[in-house]
Design a protein around this motif. Structure first.
Motif, PDB file in Angstrom:
ATOM      1  N   PRO A 199      83.671  -9.401 -17.868  1.00 27.27           N
ATOM      2  CA  PRO A 199      83.159  -8.175 -18.454  1.00 27.27           C
ATOM      3  C   PRO A 199      83.130  -8.185 -19.969  1.00 27.27           C
ATOM      4  O   PRO A 199      82.351  -7.479 -20.577  1.00 27.27           O
ATOM      5  CB  PRO A 199      84.125  -7.107 -17.948  1.00 27.27           C
ATOM      6  N   VAL A 200      83.955  -8.956 -20.587  1.00 28.39           N
ATOM      7  CA  VAL A 200      84.044  -8.834 -22.028  1.00 28.39           C
ATOM      8  C   VAL A 200      83.067  -9.725 -22.756  1.00 28.39           C
ATOM      9  O   VAL A 200      82.884  -9.608 -23.945  1.00 28.39           O
ATOM     10  CB  VAL A 200      85.473  -9.128 -22.518  1.00 28.39           C
ATOM     11  N   ARG A 201      82.496 -10.605 -22.018  1.00 29.55           N
ATOM     12  CA  ARG A 201      81.547 -11.487 -22.685  1.00 29.55           C
ATOM     13  C   ARG A 201      80.141 -10.937 -22.469  1.00 29.55           C
ATOM     14  O   ARG A 201      79.656 -10.903 -21.342  1.00 29.55           O
ATOM     15  CB  ARG A 201      81.651 -12.872 -22.051  1.00 29.55           C
ATOM     16  N   PRO A 202      79.507 -10.534 -23.508  1.00 28.71           N
ATOM     17  CA  PRO A 202      78.212  -9.872 -23.314  1.00 28.71           C
ATOM     18  C   PRO A 202      77.088 -10.855 -23.085  1.00 28.71           C
ATOM     19  O   PRO A 202      76.230 -11.043 -23.917  1.00 28.71           O
ATOM     20  CB  PRO A 202      78.021  -9.109 -24.601  1.00 28.71           C
ATOM     21  N   VAL A 203      77.127 -11.490 -22.019  1.00 24.82           N
ATOM     22  CA  VAL A 203      76.029 -12.377 -21.681  1.00 24.82           C
ATOM     23  C   VAL A 203      75.375 -11.850 -20.424  1.00 24.82           C
ATOM     24  O   VAL A 203      75.935 -11.046 -19.715  1.00 24.82           O
ATOM     25  CB  VAL A 203      76.515 -13.808 -21.447  1.00 24.82           C
TER      26      VAL A 203
END
Lengths: 826, 220
Positions: free
Chosen positions: B197-201
């Motif tokens: 969730p924290v990696r905006p990919v």
């Protein structure tokens, strides 16, 4: 059902009694009318006979429609019993009442009414909303079932019945081989009305549905030909039929089917061409669709071609161009009118099937004949389906499985077409007409009620693949388009002529020639499926956004600076100068249709109230694409709404893009505070998902082959006009303008909008610094304003611009609330 | 990268017999590559394309007249020379391909036999997916960037002269956002692909298993 339906049933009884009583009442009432007629001028006269026929028709329609309401009062009943079965039962009950009251079966489904008024709307609806791609993709399969399958059913059923008749099991009937074949041909055809009615509620997968339904539509030509051929043979008498007549029959099949199709295509062309030029007569635009398609039906009926095929293909061929040509309102009108007519006709058909059965004159019982007919049509249908599927599966890419075959065999419902055809028989030629009629009625009732009732559990039990009802995603559309091109390219390269090749060639031809002739210039531009999906998604988001706002109380969802709501530091009353600057900027930037009302408002700006008004106005124009409230009631028969939509739509479209770019941009720039807000947002999400396995945003590195990821870091904004200049150029809408106001007053260097999903995550430190009291959703919203903010659930966090607006408001919100505590951390 | 040669995941199928044709269990067990008939047919076509040369170059595809109207023509032709698709390397383009390579590319378009065991089907689908992914990912870095995606969309829509570039761009942007939101929605299911969730990919959502895995047609 008994409990909830009771009042409804009572009502129906009353109505039915009234209906039964009316004709008798006529006689009584008329007499005084006639007696007093000579006494000079009558203030009030009772002229029942004057209105009798239309009145009764209207009442029947009303009864049927009311019955529908009643059925749907109980969801449990309609989810188990198909509506068509309920309607037949209702018809039986009503018919029984009328008969009991009158001993007169005055109402019955006559072939004329059925073929001229009830069937066309249903078939037109089917054609006009036919999923063309699916239909043509399975055309081969459909044609095989429709032609070979129907002939097979007719021949085997007729011959088997004749065989049994020869064995003497049926007793003494005054029939010959040809009569049986005639009966077989009319009972063989799967009925489009019944199939549609039952399958619509079952929701089997699209391929299965289109095969059964397509078959039921296209077999009409076969039925018509077989019926006509055998009827003429019966008229000629069995001995006089020559080989030439048989050959003629085969030839007439091609003439009837191809001729009907051609008539349909020709009228579709005409219809498309006509709708191209209806720009100034918008109000009668929908009428053309109905009138011209109906003409195609009548024309082919006149030429004794297949009328069903004609109107089906008229609908299929015109749908693309008509939908592109007519205005949005007209399209909606066409859609609803068509659905209403079709559904109404269907209701009436089934009810009248029930009513017609209550007529002792038609009933001739022959147990062996009736039962054997039922057995034969079911068994031979199953055998036919299995045989044909076996052949088909050698060529089909996706084979039809056994489960599909079971459903297809079981879904072979017979309906009103068979009934109307059997009623049409001439009693002098076919002496056992009554037996045929009663058998047909039994067959129809059996298939519609029994099979209709059991097909749903069967489908569930067999775990037939169901259809997925959901909106197409933009990505799906895009990839689907890409697949089409790739597949046709591969077929080109490998030098093979297949489906994709043909489709590709057709679409090229269509784009180059047909569309140019049949579509409006403006329609040609915007006519792209992908654009449409994009537009629709935008529309949906806008509507849900507005609906959400309305739910929360009028226009409070618009983040407007107002004097009475000063809780947040950020939303200080803007200084007049700021407003002025922004407004003038706005006017300079946007001298287009959308701004017209801005200019009128310009005179009375200055005050905050007006600013708010203006923003409201502007927001409404931007985000309420088709606000219902804004439709003025015009009492003109020829004008509906002013035609500003197209320009506006385009403007909105571009605005949407700009906004999206803006959000990407700010994500890229990532100004601190906003990022923090975004982070907050993300953290909430993270908590919600309980996905704590990746604590600081670092991704487990993947091998290049297995990463299907799109990295935000690689984004480039090289285009000069989108230079990352904090979005000044893009501040064209009211909301940006407002954002500008906010920025100035907040003295903070803020970016306009931040898209939390795309914001980079370089600094996990900030993430950790977020004060704990800010993280849970409830505590984030201590202020009044916060309570009117839009929910931030992932569900509402959707793609598009209107939503951008809400994200922004949320973000600036978090900003507002988080400003003080965060400053202590800095 | 799985070492399975793509042809091996194709079940035996003689031309003209659809997947539903009764294939006995024995035949099903011994998996075979594309049938010899198909290979012959493709070989004829290959020679026709190459002008009786042993290899095909990019220019040879210009001779296919029907291909000209294809808006994503360049992407498709490129895929034929993509080393990743040819299983020759993690990136880069081959200058020319021989018949074997040609066959390798074509084999991506074999229909999936539903009679195969689920693992094989899964593998086949992955192969197909990967092929498509490579078509989008033009710089071979294992990621489809926004710019790459925009490129594809622009090309896709270039067939319609009325759609402006800006519109195409914004559609790509919208699709990317949708991808992001869909991906976030399914994050629990796709942790590897989305990076948590924290990696905006974002991943391109395939809209369920049906869409990309629909059996590509029997092209030979």
């Amino acid at each position: 059902m008994a409990g909830r339906g009771a009042p409804g049933w009572g009502l129906l009884w009353a109505l039915a009694l009234a209906l039964g009583g009316l004709p008798r009442a006529r006689g009584i009432e008329e007499e005084p009318g006639g007696a007093h007629g000579s006494e000079g001028f009558q203030v009030v006269t009772f002229k029942w006979h004057h209105v009798q026929d239309p009145y009764i028709i209207a009442l029947w329609i009303l009864v049927a429609s009311l019955a529908k309401i009643v059925f749907h009062l109980s969801h449990r009943v309609t989810s188990v019993v198909p509506e068509s079965a309920l309607l037949i039962v209702l018809g039986l009950v009503l018919g029984g009442i009328v008969w009991a009251a009158d001993h007169l079966a005055s109402f019955s489904l006559t072939p004329t009414v059925f073929f001229f008024y009830l069937l066309p709307p249903i078939v037109l609806d089917a054609g006009y909303f036919m999923p063309n791609r699916l239909f043509f993709g399975n055309l081969g399969t459909i044609l095989l079932y429709a032609v070979v399958g129907t002939v097979w059913n007719a021949a085997t059923t007729g011959l088997s019945l004749y065989g049994v008749f020869l064995s003497g099991l049926m007793g003494d009937l005054r029939t010959g081989l040809l009569d049986f074949l005639l009966f077989g041909s009319l009972i063989a055809a799967v009925d489009p009305v019944a199939v549609l009615a039952v399958f619509e509620e079952v929701h089997v997968n699209e391929v299965l549905f289109i095969i059964v339904f397509g078959e039921s539509l296209l077999n009409d030509a076969v039925t018509v030909v077989l019926y006509n051929v055998f009827e003429s043979f019966v008229t000629l008498g069995g001995d006089n039929v020559t080989g030439v007549d048989c050959v003629k029959g085969v030839v007439s099949f091609f003439v009837v089917s191809l001729g009907g199709t051609l008539v349909g295509v020709a009228f579709a062309f005409l219809l498309s061409l006509v709708t191209r030029f209806t720009k100034h007569v918008r109000i009668i635009e929908p009428g053309f669709v109905f009138v011209i398609s109906y003409l195609s039906y009548l024309t082919s009926e006149m030429l004794s071609l297949s009328a069903i095929l004609a109107i089906t293909f008229c609908g299929i061929c015109c749908q693309k161009y008509v939908k592109a040509n007519i205005s949005e309102q007209s399209a909606t009108t066409v859609r609803y009118t068509m659905k209403m007519l079709a559904s109404g006709a269907e209701t009436i058909i089934f009810m009248f099937l029930g009513i017609s059965a209550v007529d002792p004159l038609i009933w001739t019982w022959n147990t062996a004949f009736v039962l054997l007919t039922l057995v034969f049509i079911s068994v031979y249908r199953a055998i036919g389906v299995v045989l044909q599927t076996w052949v088909l599966n050698r060529y089909r890419m996706v084979p039809l499985e056994i489960i599909d075959q079971v459903v297809m065999s079981y879904g072979g419902l017979r309906g009103a077409v068979a009934y109307a055809l059997v009623v049409l028989l001439d009693e002098r030629k076919v002496r056992e007409k009554n037996l045929f009629v009663s058998t047909t009625v039994i067959v129809v009732f059996f298939t519609v009620i029994f099979q209709g009732l059991t097909i749903k559990p069967l489908v569930q039990w067999l775990k037939v693949k169901r259809s997925e009802q959901r909106e197409p995603k933009l990505n799906e559309k895009l990839h689907g388009r890409a697949f089409d091109h790739i597949l046709s390219a591969i077929e080109d390269i490998s030098g093979q002529i297949g489906h994709n090749y043909l489709r590709d060639k057709w679409s090229n031809f269509d784009r180059k020639f047909l569309s140019k002739v049949l579509m409006r210039k403006s329609a040609q531009k915007s006519r792209d499926r992908i654009l449409n999906v994009f537009h629709e998604l935008n529309l949906k988001d806008a509507i849900s956004y507005v609906a959400e706002g309305e739910r929360r109380g009028s226009l409070a969802f618009i983040r407007s600076p107002s004097t009475d709501n000063m809780v947040n530091v950020d939303f200080n009353t803007p200084r007049p100068s700021v407003v002025e600057a922004s407004v003038s900027y706005l006017l300079r930037e946007n001298v287009s249709a959308v701004c017209l009302d801005m200019q009128s408002l310009q005179q009375r700006r200055r005050s905050i109230r007006d600013t708010e008004d203006m923003v409201t106005h502007h927001t409404l124009q931007q985000y309420l694409y088709k606000p219902r409230q804004e439709y003025k009631h015009l009492y003109s028969r020829h004008e509906l709404t002013p035609e500003e939509d197209e320009k506006q739509d385009k403007e909105i479209f571009h605005r949407t893009m700009r906004k999206r770019l803006e959000s990407f941009k700010s994500a890229k720039l990532g100004i601190n505070q906003n990022k923090k807000a975004a982070k907050l947002y993300k953290r909430e999400r993270a908590q919600k998902r309980r996905n704590s396995s990746i604590p600081n945003g670092k991704l487990p590195t993947e091998s290049p082959a297995s990463t299907f990821t799109i990295k935000e870091n690689d984004m480039e904004f090289s285009d000069p006009e989108e230079a990352p200049d904090n979005g000044v150029e893009d501040m064209s809408g009211g909301i940006e303008f407002l954002a500008g106001v906010t920025q100035d007053s907040a003295t903070g260097p803020t970016a306009g909008i931040d898209n939390p999903v795309f914001s980079p995550d370089e600094d996990p430190g900030i993430f950790a610094q977020v004060p704990p009291w800010l993280s849970p959703e409830e505590t984030v919203a201590p202020s009044q304003r916060a309570r009117v903010q839009l929910p931030r659930s992932p569900g509402t966090f959707r793609r598009l611009a209107p939503f951008r607006l809400s994200t922004k408001s949320v973000d600036s919100f978090l900003l507002a609330d988080g400003a003080a505590p965060e400053s202590t951390h800095m | 990268m799985p070492s399975a040669w793509p042809l091996t995941c194709l079940s035996k199928r003689t031309p003209g017999s659809g997947p539903g044709a009764s294939v006995s269990g024995k035949e099903r067990a011994q998996r075979q590559a594309v049938s010899s008939d198909q290979i012959e047919q493709l070989h004829r076509r290959f020679k026709q394309l190459s002008g009786d040369q042993p290899t095909i170059r990019k220019e040879n595809f210009n001779n296919v007249p029907d291909l000209e109207l294809n808006p994503i023509r360049s992407k498709i032709v490129r895929a034929f020379f993509d080393n990743r698709n040819l299983r020759k390397g993690p990136s880069g383009l081959a200058d020319e391909i021989n018949f074997e390579d040609f066959l390798t590319i074509m084999s991506y378009f074999q229909p999936i036999d539903i009679a195969m065991d689920p693992e094989q089907v899964e593998l086949c689908r992955k192969e197909k997916l990967r092929f498509l992914f490579h078509m989008y990912d033009s710089d071979s870095d294992g990621r489809i960037t926004l710019e790459e995606y925009r490129n594809v969309v622009e090309e896709l829509l270039s067939g319609n002269p009325h759609i402006e570039k800006e519109s195409a761009r914004s559609i790509a942007d919208g699709a990317m956002m949708e991808a992001a939101s869909v991906c976030v929605g399914h994050m629990a299911d796709l942790p590897r692909c989305c990076g948590g969730p924290v990696r905006p990919v974002a991943v391109i959502p395939w809209g369920g298993p049906e869409l990309p895995c629909a059996p590509l047609p029997l092209t030979a």
